[in-house]
Each structure stands twice: as structure tokens, then as C-alpha cells.
Design a protein around this motif. Sequence first.
Motif, PDB file in Angstrom:
ATOM      1  N   MET A 145       1.331  -1.014   0.010  1.00 17.34           N
ATOM      2  CA  MET A 145      -0.065   0.227  -0.175  1.00 17.34           C
ATOM      3  C   MET A 145       1.227   1.296   0.199  1.00 17.34           C
ATOM      4  SD  MET A 145      -2.657  -1.148   2.554  1.00 17.34           S
ATOM      5  CE  MET A 145      -4.248  -0.503   2.362  1.00 17.34           C
ATOM      6  N   GLY A 146       0.843   2.391  -0.330  1.00 21.43           N
ATOM      7  CA  GLY A 146       1.779   3.282  -0.613  1.00 21.43           C
ATOM      8  C   GLY A 146       0.629   4.468  -0.618  1.00 21.43           C
ATOM      9  N   TRP A 147       1.417   5.930  -0.740  1.00 26.11           N
ATOM     10  CA  TRP A 147       0.817   7.237  -1.235  1.00 26.11           C
ATOM     11  C   TRP A 147       1.619   7.313  -2.064  1.00 26.11           C
ATOM     12  CZ3 TRP A 147      -3.641   8.887   0.483  1.00 26.11           C
ATOM     13  CH2 TRP A 147      -3.984   8.647   1.670  1.00 26.11           C
ATOM     14  N   TYR A 148       0.909   7.993  -3.207  1.00 28.08           N
ATOM     15  CA  TYR A 148       1.712   9.768  -4.208  1.00 28.08           C
ATOM     16  C   TYR A 148       0.983  10.924  -4.684  1.00 28.08           C
ATOM     17  CZ  TYR A 148       3.200   4.395  -5.477  1.00 28.08           C
ATOM     18  OH  TYR A 148       4.613   3.278  -5.808  1.00 28.08           O
ATOM     19  N   ARG A 149       1.947  11.611  -5.193  1.00 26.44           N
ATOM     20  CA  ARG A 149       1.247  12.496  -5.174  1.00 26.44           C
ATOM     21  C   ARG A 149       1.672  13.297  -6.448  1.00 26.44           C
ATOM     22  NH1 ARG A 149       4.888  15.938  -0.571  1.00 26.44           N
ATOM     23  NH2 ARG A 149       7.183  16.353  -1.628  1.00 26.44           N
TER      24      ARG A 149
ATOM     25  N   GLY B 126       4.753  -5.017   6.773  1.00 31.57           N
ATOM     26  CA  GLY B 126       4.783  -3.532   7.399  1.00 31.57           C
ATOM     27  C   GLY B 126       6.442  -2.967   7.789  1.00 31.57           C
ATOM     28  N   THR B 127       6.955  -3.902   5.931  1.00 37.42           N
ATOM     29  CA  THR B 127       8.331  -2.983   5.839  1.00 37.42           C
ATOM     30  C   THR B 127       8.208  -1.170   5.249  1.00 37.42           C
ATOM     31  OG1 THR B 127       9.934  -4.452   5.542  1.00 37.42           O
ATOM     32  CG2 THR B 127      10.602  -2.698   4.251  1.00 37.42           C
ATOM     33  N   THR B 128       8.541  -0.292   5.404  1.00 39.78           N
ATOM     34  CA  THR B 128       7.988   0.857   5.037  1.00 39.78           C
ATOM     35  C   THR B 128       9.241   1.961   4.075  1.00 39.78           C
ATOM     36  OG1 THR B 128       8.969   2.273   6.468  1.00 39.78           O
ATOM     37  CG2 THR B 128       7.346   1.615   6.322  1.00 39.78           C
ATOM     38  N   ASN B 129       9.388   2.328   2.975  1.00 39.66           N
ATOM     39  CA  ASN B 129      10.072   3.350   2.280  1.00 39.66           C
ATOM     40  C   ASN B 129       9.346   4.507   1.543  1.00 39.66           C
ATOM     41  OD1 ASN B 129      11.890   2.952   0.331  1.00 39.66           O
ATOM     42  ND2 ASN B 129      10.887   3.503  -1.357  1.00 39.66           N
ATOM     43  N   TYR B 130      10.324   5.548   1.713  1.00 44.62           N
ATOM     44  CA  TYR B 130      10.073   7.348   2.074  1.00 44.62           C
ATOM     45  C   TYR B 130      11.113   7.395   1.305  1.00 44.62           C
ATOM     46  CZ  TYR B 130       7.448   6.458   6.855  1.00 44.62           C
ATOM     47  OH  TYR B 130       6.725   6.207   7.150  1.00 44.62           O
ATOM     48  N   ALA B 131       9.999   8.416   0.309  1.00 46.60           N
ATOM     49  CA  ALA B 131      10.268   9.607  -0.770  1.00 46.60           C
ATOM     50  C   ALA B 131      11.853  10.356   0.547  1.00 46.60           C
ATOM     51  CB  ALA B 131       9.839  10.390  -1.463  1.00 46.60           C
ATOM     52  N   ASP B 132      13.150  11.165   0.186  1.00 48.52           N
ATOM     53  CA  ASP B 132      13.136  11.283   0.997  1.00 48.52           C
ATOM     54  C   ASP B 132      12.844  13.081   1.893  1.00 48.52           C
ATOM     55  OD1 ASP B 132      17.066  11.213  -1.151  1.00 48.52           O
ATOM     56  OD2 ASP B 132      16.163  10.096   0.610  1.00 48.52           O
TER      57      ASP B 132
ATOM     58  N   PHE C 228       7.245  12.376   7.378  1.00 50.13           N
ATOM     59  CA  PHE C 228       6.001  11.686   7.182  1.00 50.13           C
ATOM     60  C   PHE C 228       5.851  10.080   7.841  1.00 50.13           C
ATOM     61  CE2 PHE C 228       4.216  14.476   2.665  1.00 50.13           C
ATOM     62  CZ  PHE C 228       4.691  15.030   3.432  1.00 50.13           C
ATOM     63  N   THR C 229       4.685  10.135   8.748  1.00 52.80           N
ATOM     64  CA  THR C 229       4.655   8.510   8.502  1.00 52.80           C
ATOM     65  C   THR C 229       3.672   7.525   8.004  1.00 52.80           C
ATOM     66  OG1 THR C 229       5.842   9.063  10.767  1.00 52.80           O
ATOM     67  CG2 THR C 229       5.044   7.016  10.996  1.00 52.80           C
ATOM     68  N   ILE C 230       3.995   7.065   7.399  1.00 53.41           N
ATOM     69  CA  ILE C 230       2.756   5.959   6.824  1.00 53.41           C
ATOM     70  C   ILE C 230       2.563   4.703   7.554  1.00 53.41           C
ATOM     71  CG2 ILE C 230       4.387   4.614   5.383  1.00 53.41           C
ATOM     72  CD1 ILE C 230       2.344   4.443   2.608  1.00 53.41           C
ATOM     73  N   SER C 231       1.753   4.451   7.776  1.00 55.35           N
ATOM     74  CA  SER C 231       1.175   2.977   8.325  1.00 55.35           C
ATOM     75  C   SER C 231      -0.153   2.580   7.939  1.00 55.35           C
ATOM     76  CB  SER C 231       0.935   3.150  10.173  1.00 55.35           C
ATOM     77  OG  SER C 231      -0.218   4.735   9.824  1.00 55.35           O
ATOM     78  N   ARG C 232      -0.553   0.967   8.258  1.00 57.57           N
ATOM     79  CA  ARG C 232      -1.945   0.898   7.628  1.00 57.57           C
ATOM     80  C   ARG C 232      -2.423  -0.251   8.779  1.00 57.57           C
ATOM     81  NH1 ARG C 232       0.695  -4.072   2.866  1.00 57.57           N
ATOM     82  NH2 ARG C 232      -1.571  -4.483   3.809  1.00 57.57           N
ATOM     83  N   ASP C 233      -3.774  -0.358   8.714  1.00 58.74           N
ATOM     84  CA  ASP C 233      -4.542  -1.819   9.607  1.00 58.74           C
ATOM     85  C   ASP C 233      -5.204  -3.003   8.741  1.00 58.74           C
ATOM     86  OD1 ASP C 233      -6.438  -2.520  10.862  1.00 58.74           O
ATOM     87  OD2 ASP C 233      -7.233  -0.927  12.223  1.00 58.74           O
TER      88      ASP C 233
ATOM     89  N   VAL D   3      -5.094   1.726   4.713  1.00 63.91           N
ATOM     90  CA  VAL D   3      -3.936   2.883   4.980  1.00 63.91           C
ATOM     91  C   VAL D   3      -3.519   4.191   5.152  1.00 63.91           C
ATOM     92  CG1 VAL D   3      -3.037   3.388   2.783  1.00 63.91           C
ATOM     93  CG2 VAL D   3      -1.065   2.921   4.144  1.00 63.91           C
ATOM     94  N   TYR D   4      -2.316   4.673   6.612  1.00 65.03           N
ATOM     95  CA  TYR D   4      -2.547   5.709   6.992  1.00 65.03           C
ATOM     96  C   TYR D   4      -1.767   6.085   6.503  1.00 65.03           C
ATOM     97  CZ  TYR D   4      -6.554   4.089   9.827  1.00 65.03           C
ATOM     98  OH  TYR D   4      -7.038   3.584   9.929  1.00 65.03           O
TER      99      TYR D   4
END
Length: 123
Positions: A34-38, A58-64, A70-75, A81-82
Amino acid sequence: QVQLVESGGGLVQAGGSLRLSCAASGSIFSIDSMGWYRQDRQAPGKQRELVATVTSGGTTNYADSAKGRFTISRDNAKNTVYLQMNSLKPEDTAVYYCSVRVTIVPGLRNNYWGQGTQVTVSS
């Protein structure tokens, strides 16, 4: 068919916070990543860019640009996804889209996109 419903965008002053949510429903066997783009609609030719992703484990990846703010999480129980966004900057202004990779039935996977939610950060 899978539906994604996003919420939480809006107008905020620089330094403020917003929390985006994206809930998936429909023909879902399991949800993988799950992810977020803009995408900045005011910047012609600018591509949709990654903000953050989270795997089923639960492994996360962030743009620099998102790291540390920002913090991504999921239920998983809610298929949601948040994206918690703190210390927002005017350059974070964009339409934010959630993206979900779904296993519909074992062996069949599809990617789905939300409708987008506008985030505007004023200086």
C-alpha cells in the motif's frame, strides 16, 4: 472490483499537520503493498511521485522529501492505509493518491488507485 476511498486532505498552514486515510473494499483476497503518491497539478509535465509505501509485513519506504516528517502505516483489519504528515511545507502541495496492490484470488493481482485528495499548504 476494488474501491479505494481517500479522505483527510485539505488546507493547512506551513508547519501544520494532516492525516490522510485510504480504505480499500470489494473483491479482496489479500492486500500486498500500500502506498501514497502525489502529483503537483500546478507543475506542467511533472510526474506522479512516490511519497511512501508499506508492505504487508510492515516494511516502509519513504521518498527523501518525506523522511522524518511523514509516517505511513496500515491497519490490515480495516484494509486501510494512513499517511501522517507533519511539519508540512508549501512544496508538499499536491494531489495525493493512494495505491494498493491487491490479490483478488490466488495468482491474480492488480494495482488500484484512489481518486486523489488535494493537500494545500499555505506559507
